[in-house]
Write a protein that holds these residues in place. Structure first.
Motif, PDB file in Angstrom:
ATOM      1  N   PHE A   1       0.851  -1.257   0.109  1.00  0.00           N
ATOM      2  CA  PHE A   1      -0.029   0.045  -0.009  1.00  0.00           C
ATOM      3  C   PHE A   1       0.931   1.343   0.106  1.00  0.00           C
ATOM      4  CE2 PHE A   1      -3.258  -3.082   1.834  1.00  0.00           C
ATOM      5  CZ  PHE A   1      -4.219  -2.678   1.078  1.00  0.00           C
ATOM      6  N   SER A   2       0.411   2.263  -0.561  1.00  0.00           N
ATOM      7  CA  SER A   2       1.003   3.554  -0.468  1.00  0.00           C
ATOM      8  C   SER A   2       0.817   4.252   0.894  1.00  0.00           C
ATOM      9  CB  SER A   2       0.419   4.491  -1.582  1.00  0.00           C
ATOM     10  OG  SER A   2      -0.990   5.007  -1.255  1.00  0.00           O
ATOM     11  N   ASP A   3       1.468   5.374   1.016  1.00  0.00           N
ATOM     12  CA  ASP A   3       0.998   6.235   2.119  1.00  0.00           C
ATOM     13  C   ASP A   3      -0.561   6.687   2.123  1.00  0.00           C
ATOM     14  OD1 ASP A   3       3.569   5.923   3.272  1.00  0.00           O
ATOM     15  OD2 ASP A   3       4.039   8.112   2.216  1.00  0.00           O
ATOM     16  N   GLY A   4      -1.224   6.854   3.128  1.00  0.00           N
ATOM     17  CA  GLY A   4      -2.676   7.147   3.171  1.00  0.00           C
ATOM     18  C   GLY A   4      -2.947   8.317   2.386  1.00  0.00           C
ATOM     19  N   TYR A   5      -3.848   8.433   1.655  1.00  0.00           N
ATOM     20  CA  TYR A   5      -4.516   9.595   0.929  1.00  0.00           C
ATOM     21  C   TYR A   5      -5.873  10.129   1.608  1.00  0.00           C
ATOM     22  CZ  TYR A   5      -7.408   6.414  -1.670  1.00  0.00           C
ATOM     23  OH  TYR A   5      -8.542   5.513  -2.122  1.00  0.00           O
ATOM     24  N   TYR A   6      -6.481   9.397   2.495  1.00  0.00           N
ATOM     25  CA  TYR A   6      -7.690   9.678   2.977  1.00  0.00           C
ATOM     26  C   TYR A   6      -8.045   9.012   4.122  1.00  0.00           C
ATOM     27  CZ  TYR A   6     -12.679  11.129   3.894  1.00  0.00           C
ATOM     28  OH  TYR A   6     -13.559  11.425   4.548  1.00  0.00           O
TER      29      TYR A   6
ATOM     30  N   PRO B   1      -9.295   6.978  12.859  1.00  0.00           N
ATOM     31  CA  PRO B   1      -9.774   6.738  11.528  1.00  0.00           C
ATOM     32  C   PRO B   1      -9.099   5.828  10.306  1.00  0.00           C
ATOM     33  CG  PRO B   1      -9.694   9.263  11.995  1.00  0.00           C
ATOM     34  CD  PRO B   1      -8.909   8.517  12.879  1.00  0.00           C
ATOM     35  N   GLU B   2      -9.782   4.969   9.882  1.00  0.00           N
ATOM     36  CA  GLU B   2      -8.832   4.029   9.059  1.00  0.00           C
ATOM     37  C   GLU B   2      -8.197   4.833   7.815  1.00  0.00           C
ATOM     38  OE1 GLU B   2     -11.223   1.485   6.478  1.00  0.00           O
ATOM     39  OE2 GLU B   2     -13.148   2.558   7.144  1.00  0.00           O
ATOM     40  N   GLU B   3      -7.065   4.404   7.200  1.00  0.00           N
ATOM     41  CA  GLU B   3      -6.657   5.023   6.218  1.00  0.00           C
ATOM     42  C   GLU B   3      -6.939   4.114   4.969  1.00  0.00           C
ATOM     43  OE1 GLU B   3      -4.810   8.445   7.928  1.00  0.00           O
ATOM     44  OE2 GLU B   3      -4.163   7.547   5.740  1.00  0.00           O
ATOM     45  N   PHE B   4      -7.066   5.118   4.032  1.00  0.00           N
ATOM     46  CA  PHE B   4      -7.270   4.675   2.482  1.00  0.00           C
ATOM     47  C   PHE B   4      -5.943   4.648   1.837  1.00  0.00           C
ATOM     48  CE2 PHE B   4     -12.075   5.605   1.799  1.00  0.00           C
ATOM     49  CZ  PHE B   4     -12.388   4.538   2.957  1.00  0.00           C
ATOM     50  N   GLY B   5      -5.429   3.619   1.225  1.00  0.00           N
ATOM     51  CA  GLY B   5      -4.235   3.564   0.498  1.00  0.00           C
ATOM     52  C   GLY B   5      -4.358   3.050  -1.054  1.00  0.00           C
ATOM     53  N   LEU B   6      -3.410   3.418  -1.704  1.00  0.00           N
ATOM     54  CA  LEU B   6      -3.642   2.947  -3.198  1.00  0.00           C
ATOM     55  C   LEU B   6      -2.595   1.564  -3.117  1.00  0.00           C
ATOM     56  CD1 LEU B   6      -2.026   5.907  -5.318  1.00  0.00           C
ATOM     57  CD2 LEU B   6      -4.266   5.467  -4.649  1.00  0.00           C
ATOM     58  N   LEU B   7      -3.527   0.510  -3.821  1.00  0.00           N
ATOM     59  CA  LEU B   7      -2.984  -0.902  -3.589  1.00  0.00           C
ATOM     60  C   LEU B   7      -1.809  -1.100  -4.816  1.00  0.00           C
ATOM     61  CD1 LEU B   7      -5.067  -3.761  -2.568  1.00  0.00           C
ATOM     62  CD2 LEU B   7      -3.943  -4.042  -4.765  1.00  0.00           C
ATOM     63  N   PHE B   8      -0.846  -1.965  -4.490  1.00  0.00           N
ATOM     64  CA  PHE B   8       0.152  -2.232  -5.357  1.00  0.00           C
ATOM     65  C   PHE B   8       0.421  -3.727  -5.299  1.00  0.00           C
ATOM     66  CE2 PHE B   8       0.992   1.874  -4.626  1.00  0.00           C
ATOM     67  CZ  PHE B   8       1.351   2.673  -5.631  1.00  0.00           C
ATOM     68  N   GLU B   9       0.712  -4.305  -6.723  1.00  0.00           N
ATOM     69  CA  GLU B   9       1.336  -5.685  -6.601  1.00  0.00           C
ATOM     70  C   GLU B   9       2.460  -5.583  -5.509  1.00  0.00           C
ATOM     71  OE1 GLU B   9       3.703  -8.265  -9.526  1.00  0.00           O
ATOM     72  OE2 GLU B   9       2.055  -7.508 -10.406  1.00  0.00           O
TER      73      GLU B   9
ATOM     74  N   GLY C   1       5.798  -5.857  -3.809  1.00  0.00           N
ATOM     75  CA  GLY C   1       7.129  -5.628  -4.657  1.00  0.00           C
ATOM     76  C   GLY C   1       7.413  -4.622  -5.522  1.00  0.00           C
ATOM     77  N   ASN C   2       6.227  -3.873  -5.802  1.00  0.00           N
ATOM     78  CA  ASN C   2       6.188  -3.211  -7.136  1.00  0.00           C
ATOM     79  C   ASN C   2       7.243  -1.757  -6.767  1.00  0.00           C
ATOM     80  OD1 ASN C   2       5.498  -1.319  -9.055  1.00  0.00           O
ATOM     81  ND2 ASN C   2       3.355  -1.986  -9.072  1.00  0.00           N
ATOM     82  N   GLU C   3       7.970  -1.522  -7.830  1.00  0.00           N
ATOM     83  CA  GLU C   3       8.901  -0.415  -7.356  1.00  0.00           C
ATOM     84  C   GLU C   3       8.563   0.761  -7.909  1.00  0.00           C
ATOM     85  OE1 GLU C   3      12.594  -1.612  -9.601  1.00  0.00           O
ATOM     86  OE2 GLU C   3      12.814  -3.572  -8.071  1.00  0.00           O
ATOM     87  N   LEU C   4       7.154   0.978  -8.319  1.00  0.00           N
ATOM     88  CA  LEU C   4       6.608   2.061  -8.709  1.00  0.00           C
ATOM     89  C   LEU C   4       6.240   2.953  -7.325  1.00  0.00           C
ATOM     90  CD1 LEU C   4       5.515   4.323 -10.605  1.00  0.00           C
ATOM     91  CD2 LEU C   4       3.400   2.913 -10.720  1.00  0.00           C
ATOM     92  N   LEU C   5       5.951   2.187  -6.197  1.00  0.00           N
ATOM     93  CA  LEU C   5       5.445   2.454  -5.034  1.00  0.00           C
ATOM     94  C   LEU C   5       6.149   3.616  -4.431  1.00  0.00           C
ATOM     95  CD1 LEU C   5       3.682   2.547  -2.399  1.00  0.00           C
ATOM     96  CD2 LEU C   5       5.034   0.526  -1.540  1.00  0.00           C
ATOM     97  N   PRO C   6       7.438   3.861  -4.344  1.00  0.00           N
ATOM     98  CA  PRO C   6       8.307   4.883  -3.839  1.00  0.00           C
ATOM     99  C   PRO C   6       8.051   6.160  -4.557  1.00  0.00           C
ATOM    100  CG  PRO C   6       9.615   3.289  -3.892  1.00  0.00           C
ATOM    101  CD  PRO C   6       8.316   2.715  -4.732  1.00  0.00           C
ATOM    102  N   CYS C   7       7.936   6.264  -5.688  1.00  0.00           N
ATOM    103  CA  CYS C   7       7.625   7.382  -6.742  1.00  0.00           C
ATOM    104  C   CYS C   7       6.113   7.872  -6.341  1.00  0.00           C
ATOM    105  CB  CYS C   7       7.712   7.314  -8.323  1.00  0.00           C
ATOM    106  SG  CYS C   7       9.377   6.396  -8.471  1.00  0.00           S
ATOM    107  N   VAL C   8       5.064   6.903  -6.158  1.00  0.00           N
ATOM    108  CA  VAL C   8       3.893   7.310  -5.829  1.00  0.00           C
ATOM    109  C   VAL C   8       3.771   8.016  -4.413  1.00  0.00           C
ATOM    110  CG1 VAL C   8       1.435   6.455  -5.740  1.00  0.00           C
ATOM    111  CG2 VAL C   8       2.809   5.648  -7.628  1.00  0.00           C
ATOM    112  N   ASN C   9       4.450   7.271  -3.468  1.00  0.00           N
ATOM    113  CA  ASN C   9       4.452   8.153  -2.257  1.00  0.00           C
ATOM    114  C   ASN C   9       5.226   9.481  -2.336  1.00  0.00           C
ATOM    115  OD1 ASN C   9       3.211   6.243  -0.756  1.00  0.00           O
ATOM    116  ND2 ASN C   9       5.264   5.148  -0.137  1.00  0.00           N
ATOM    117  N   GLY C  10       5.990   9.821  -3.347  1.00  0.00           N
ATOM    118  CA  GLY C  10       6.710  10.928  -3.440  1.00  0.00           C
ATOM    119  C   GLY C  10       5.401  12.008  -3.896  1.00  0.00           C
ATOM    120  N   ALA C  11       4.745  11.684  -5.007  1.00  0.00           N
ATOM    121  CA  ALA C  11       3.770  12.192  -5.639  1.00  0.00           C
ATOM    122  C   ALA C  11       2.575  12.593  -4.357  1.00  0.00           C
ATOM    123  CB  ALA C  11       2.945  11.650  -6.659  1.00  0.00           C
TER     124      ALA C  11
END
Length: 290
Positions: free
Chosen positions: A135-140, A242-250, A252-262
């Protein structure tokens, strides 16, 4: 449009992370997530994508309001559609470089290969799901809410304990269903539905006295979809936070750190707050249920 500052906010956040990592020990923050990347690693041409040059995003269908509008994730309307496009823009993608795929909610967090780069669908981050996906960092952050018909006996309940004697339902695989079992602890097993539409119809048919959903979804259901319904109140699941909603990734997906930066850039420049105010502001007046 925010395209004029696609690269700079993400790069700034990632650069700050890199600088912190090189600081003397006494200046380092107490915790490091380990999920960071350098700005160079987040160039579009270098991103690990399902389709080269295209960001593929998953969500379920129907895609409910206020998260999406007109069951159309591609229109950029609704909180999660708008967030998805804002993240895409921060990463360097134009709108026509974003593709959407349908991913049933229960399938999204199963282990294995994914046909999307990330999934956005009010998916709560929890340890059980993190065994199979990342999961990404929470967005909501969202509370749970109780929907009842205004003229039903359940509408007289003033606490979660009062609700326990009623028939309650929720969508399968959701935090709402878990919250019924763990927090409300009803006298009879909750009814489980394939989707929220089925749960709504069940309440209209008298099969359940109340349905549980995340607060923004519940607010929309009551205000726009079920006549003579009301929100009895909201409550927190997960230790009162409150529960956190996160973006879900496969996993080990190496895209995750870049999305967390966004996501960090969108938090810092106020974009996430603006989108929340635009699409979800009505939910703040719902009372807390003891």
């Amino acid at each position: 449009m925010r395209l004029s500052r696609v690269v700079t906010p993400v790069a700034a956040v990632l650069l700050a992370t890199a600088v912190a990592a090189c600081a003397p020990a006494e200046d380092e923050p107490e915790e490091q997530s380990g999920k960071s990347a350098t700005a160079d690693e987040c160039a579009v041409a270098d991103l690990p994508l399902v389709q080269a040059g295209r960001l593929t995003i998953g969500t379920d269908t129907p895609a409910y309001e206020p998260w999406f509008v007109d069951n159309d994730p591609t229109n950029g309307e609704g909180f999660e559609s708008a967030v998805a496009y804002a993240i895409a823009e921060e990463l360097g993608f134009s709108e026509d470089q974003v593709a959407w795929v349908t991913v049933p909610f229960n399938n999204s967090y199963k282990p294995g290969k994914k046909d999307f780069d990330f999934d956005i669908n009010q998916i709560s981050v929890n340890p059980e799901r993190e065994k199979a996906v990342d999961f990404s960092d929470g967005y909501y952050s969202a509370a749970q809410a109780v929907i009842v018909l205004a003229d039903s006996p359940a509408a007289q309940a003033t606490s979660l304990a009062d609700l326990a004697k009623f028939k309650i339902g929720a969508q399968t695989g959701t935090t709402s269903l878990t919250a019924i079992r763990d927090v409300i602890q009803p006298e009879q097993d909750p009814l489980v539905f394939q989707n929220t539409n089925n749960a709504k119809q069940a309440m209209l048919n008298g099969q359940v006295d109340a349905i549980i959903a995340d607060l923004p979804t519940a607010f929309y259901i009551s205000a726009a979809e079920i006549e003579n319904s009301t929100l009895l109140g909201q409550f927190q699941y997960d230790g009162g936070e409150p529960e956190e909603f996160g973006l879900l990734f496969e996993q080990g997906n190496e895209l995750l750190p870049c999305v967390n930066g966004a996501i960090a850039a969108l938090q810092e420049d106020g974009t996430l707050a603006e989108l929340e105010q635009k699409w979800l502001s009505d939910v703040v007046s719902v009372p807390e249920l003891p």
